[in-house]
Design a protein around this motif. Structure first.
Motif, PDB file in Angstrom:
ATOM      1  N   VAL A  42     -78.026 -77.475 -11.868  1.00 28.26           N
ATOM      2  CA  VAL A  42     -77.054 -76.237 -12.102  1.00 28.26           C
ATOM      3  C   VAL A  42     -76.258 -75.919 -10.759  1.00 28.26           C
ATOM      4  CG1 VAL A  42     -78.497 -75.231 -13.896  1.00 28.26           C
ATOM      5  CG2 VAL A  42     -78.851 -74.582 -11.481  1.00 28.26           C
ATOM      6  N   ASP A  43     -77.001 -76.497  -9.522  1.00 32.24           N
ATOM      7  CA  ASP A  43     -76.228 -76.068  -8.183  1.00 32.24           C
ATOM      8  C   ASP A  43     -75.086 -77.201  -8.012  1.00 32.24           C
ATOM      9  OD1 ASP A  43     -77.528 -73.595  -8.319  1.00 32.24           O
ATOM     10  OD2 ASP A  43     -79.025 -74.231  -6.473  1.00 32.24           O
ATOM     11  N   GLU A  44     -75.564 -78.076  -8.114  1.00 34.28           N
ATOM     12  CA  GLU A  44     -74.729 -79.366  -7.507  1.00 34.28           C
ATOM     13  C   GLU A  44     -74.018 -80.355  -8.808  1.00 34.28           C
ATOM     14  OE1 GLU A  44     -76.744 -81.671  -4.800  1.00 34.28           O
ATOM     15  OE2 GLU A  44     -77.730 -79.957  -4.108  1.00 34.28           O
ATOM     16  N   THR A  93     -70.643 -75.251 -18.935  1.00 32.90           N
ATOM     17  CA  THR A  93     -71.620 -76.217 -19.035  1.00 32.90           C
ATOM     18  C   THR A  93     -73.172 -75.605 -18.890  1.00 32.90           C
ATOM     19  OG1 THR A  93     -70.252 -78.013 -18.355  1.00 32.90           O
ATOM     20  CG2 THR A  93     -72.689 -78.473 -18.268  1.00 32.90           C
ATOM     21  N   GLY A  94     -74.063 -75.703 -19.738  1.00 29.58           N
ATOM     22  CA  GLY A  94     -75.257 -75.235 -19.420  1.00 29.58           C
ATOM     23  C   GLY A  94     -76.230 -76.173 -19.426  1.00 29.58           C
ATOM     24  N   VAL A  95     -77.613 -76.121 -19.692  1.00 34.72           N
ATOM     25  CA  VAL A  95     -78.612 -76.928 -19.764  1.00 34.72           C
ATOM     26  C   VAL A  95     -79.480 -76.506 -20.998  1.00 34.72           C
ATOM     27  CG1 VAL A  95     -80.530 -77.911 -18.684  1.00 34.72           C
ATOM     28  CG2 VAL A  95     -78.659 -77.361 -17.303  1.00 34.72           C
ATOM     29  N   ALA A  96     -79.831 -77.451 -21.870  1.00 33.37           N
ATOM     30  CA  ALA A  96     -80.599 -77.487 -23.250  1.00 33.37           C
ATOM     31  C   ALA A  96     -82.005 -78.118 -22.761  1.00 33.37           C
ATOM     32  CB  ALA A  96     -80.034 -77.929 -24.408  1.00 33.37           C
ATOM     33  N   VAL A  97     -82.951 -77.202 -22.790  1.00 35.75           N
ATOM     34  CA  VAL A  97     -84.205 -77.980 -22.368  1.00 35.75           C
ATOM     35  C   VAL A  97     -85.058 -78.186 -23.526  1.00 35.75           C
ATOM     36  CG1 VAL A  97     -86.557 -77.584 -21.034  1.00 35.75           C
ATOM     37  CG2 VAL A  97     -84.419 -77.006 -19.968  1.00 35.75           C
ATOM     38  N   ASP A  98     -85.564 -79.353 -23.568  1.00 35.83           N
ATOM     39  CA  ASP A  98     -86.698 -79.722 -24.790  1.00 35.83           C
ATOM     40  C   ASP A  98     -85.877 -79.503 -26.298  1.00 35.83           C
ATOM     41  OD1 ASP A  98     -88.290 -80.845 -22.774  1.00 35.83           O
ATOM     42  OD2 ASP A  98     -89.744 -79.119 -22.937  1.00 35.83           O
ATOM     43  N   VAL A  99     -84.694 -79.839 -26.551  1.00 36.09           N
ATOM     44  CA  VAL A  99     -84.184 -79.323 -27.701  1.00 36.09           C
ATOM     45  C   VAL A  99     -84.762 -80.098 -28.942  1.00 36.09           C
ATOM     46  CG1 VAL A  99     -81.898 -79.191 -26.610  1.00 36.09           C
ATOM     47  CG2 VAL A  99     -82.457 -81.167 -27.469  1.00 36.09           C
ATOM     48  N   PRO A 125     -74.497 -71.021 -19.111  1.00 36.76           N
ATOM     49  CA  PRO A 125     -73.406 -70.956 -17.934  1.00 36.76           C
ATOM     50  C   PRO A 125     -73.098 -69.661 -17.547  1.00 36.76           C
ATOM     51  CG  PRO A 125     -72.160 -71.584 -19.785  1.00 36.76           C
ATOM     52  CD  PRO A 125     -73.359 -71.830 -20.159  1.00 36.76           C
ATOM     53  N   VAL A 126     -74.002 -68.714 -17.077  1.00 35.70           N
ATOM     54  CA  VAL A 126     -73.825 -67.370 -16.527  1.00 35.70           C
ATOM     55  C   VAL A 126     -74.249 -67.270 -15.289  1.00 35.70           C
ATOM     56  CG1 VAL A 126     -73.672 -66.871 -19.030  1.00 35.70           C
ATOM     57  CG2 VAL A 126     -75.926 -66.707 -17.700  1.00 35.70           C
ATOM     58  N   VAL A 127     -73.583 -66.187 -14.773  1.00 36.23           N
ATOM     59  CA  VAL A 127     -74.143 -65.543 -13.369  1.00 36.23           C
ATOM     60  C   VAL A 127     -75.619 -65.510 -13.254  1.00 36.23           C
ATOM     61  CG1 VAL A 127     -73.910 -63.612 -11.696  1.00 36.23           C
ATOM     62  CG2 VAL A 127     -71.861 -64.560 -12.878  1.00 36.23           C
ATOM     63  N   GLY A 128     -76.288 -66.065 -12.237  1.00 39.60           N
ATOM     64  CA  GLY A 128     -77.541 -66.043 -12.329  1.00 39.60           C
ATOM     65  C   GLY A 128     -78.349 -67.185 -12.354  1.00 39.60           C
ATOM     66  N   ILE A 129     -77.693 -68.208 -13.331  1.00 43.06           N
ATOM     67  CA  ILE A 129     -77.979 -69.646 -13.508  1.00 43.06           C
ATOM     68  C   ILE A 129     -77.371 -70.357 -12.926  1.00 43.06           C
ATOM     69  CG2 ILE A 129     -78.580 -71.000 -15.459  1.00 43.06           C
ATOM     70  CD1 ILE A 129     -79.355 -68.503 -17.138  1.00 43.06           C
ATOM     71  N   VAL A 135     -69.454 -68.381 -16.952  1.00 44.62           N
ATOM     72  CA  VAL A 135     -68.420 -67.880 -18.120  1.00 44.62           C
ATOM     73  C   VAL A 135     -68.336 -66.407 -17.960  1.00 44.62           C
ATOM     74  CG1 VAL A 135     -68.464 -70.022 -19.312  1.00 44.62           C
ATOM     75  CG2 VAL A 135     -69.942 -68.068 -19.900  1.00 44.62           C
ATOM     76  N   ASP A 136     -68.904 -65.635 -17.303  1.00 43.19           N
ATOM     77  CA  ASP A 136     -69.098 -64.184 -17.460  1.00 43.19           C
ATOM     78  C   ASP A 136     -68.457 -63.635 -16.100  1.00 43.19           C
ATOM     79  OD1 ASP A 136     -71.551 -65.019 -16.108  1.00 43.19           O
ATOM     80  OD2 ASP A 136     -72.511 -63.478 -16.978  1.00 43.19           O
ATOM     81  N   THR A 137     -67.984 -64.272 -15.295  1.00 42.17           N
ATOM     82  CA  THR A 137     -67.275 -63.756 -14.288  1.00 42.17           C
ATOM     83  C   THR A 137     -65.852 -63.462 -14.529  1.00 42.17           C
ATOM     84  OG1 THR A 137     -66.875 -65.568 -12.916  1.00 42.17           O
ATOM     85  CG2 THR A 137     -68.802 -64.655 -12.689  1.00 42.17           C
TER      86      THR A 137
END
Length: 131
Positions: free
Chosen positions: A86-88, A97-103, A114-118, A125-127
């Motif tokens: 998420v950081d790099e 872009t977000g992350v979907a874990v074990d879909v 993709p929101v603040v704090g993640i 997208v929420d800024t």
């Protein structure tokens, strides 16, 4: 608790978002690579967001492959810490872009949008400042 247990707790209503995010950031996730020209991290689109597929272990990735009818082929993947993803990595991708874990795990999947704090604020997208 590990990431899987934190996901279960959150989905069950007894989780804590801070613990969940902390475990996500500390966990080495398996991210399958796309096949073909221009290959990169495997992802899908939903609701205007690119979701990078990530898995907590090889068994979860195998269930995903089975669900896609592609269990017969070898799946190459990158092992990467959630924090680095998420950081790099996400800031280098165009669009939300977000992350979907074990879909593939109906009761064990979790989305990290993709929101603040993640993700970094510059790509959240929420800024109102998302690229």
């Amino acid at each position: 608790m590990g990431l899987i247990e934190e996901i279960v707790a959150m989905r069950g209503g007894s989780g804590h978002s801070g613990r969940l995010l902390g475990e996500f950031r500390r966990t080495a996730l398996l991210v399958p690579l796309s096949e073909g020209e221009g290959s990169g991290l495997m992802s899908g689109w939903q609701g205007g967001v690119r979701w990078i597929y990530a898995f907590t272990d090889e068994a979860a990735l195998a269930r995903f492959a089975q669900q896609r009818g592609a269990a017969h082929r070898e799946w190459e993947y990158l092992a990467i810490l959630g924090a680095r993803l998420v950081d790099e990595v996400i800031p280098t991708i165009d669009g939300p872009t977000g992350v979907a874990v074990d879909v593939a795990d109906e009761d064990g999947s979790m989305l990290f949008p993709p929101v603040v704090g993640i993700v970094p604020d510059a790509v959240a997208v929420d800024t109102g400042d998302a690229a």
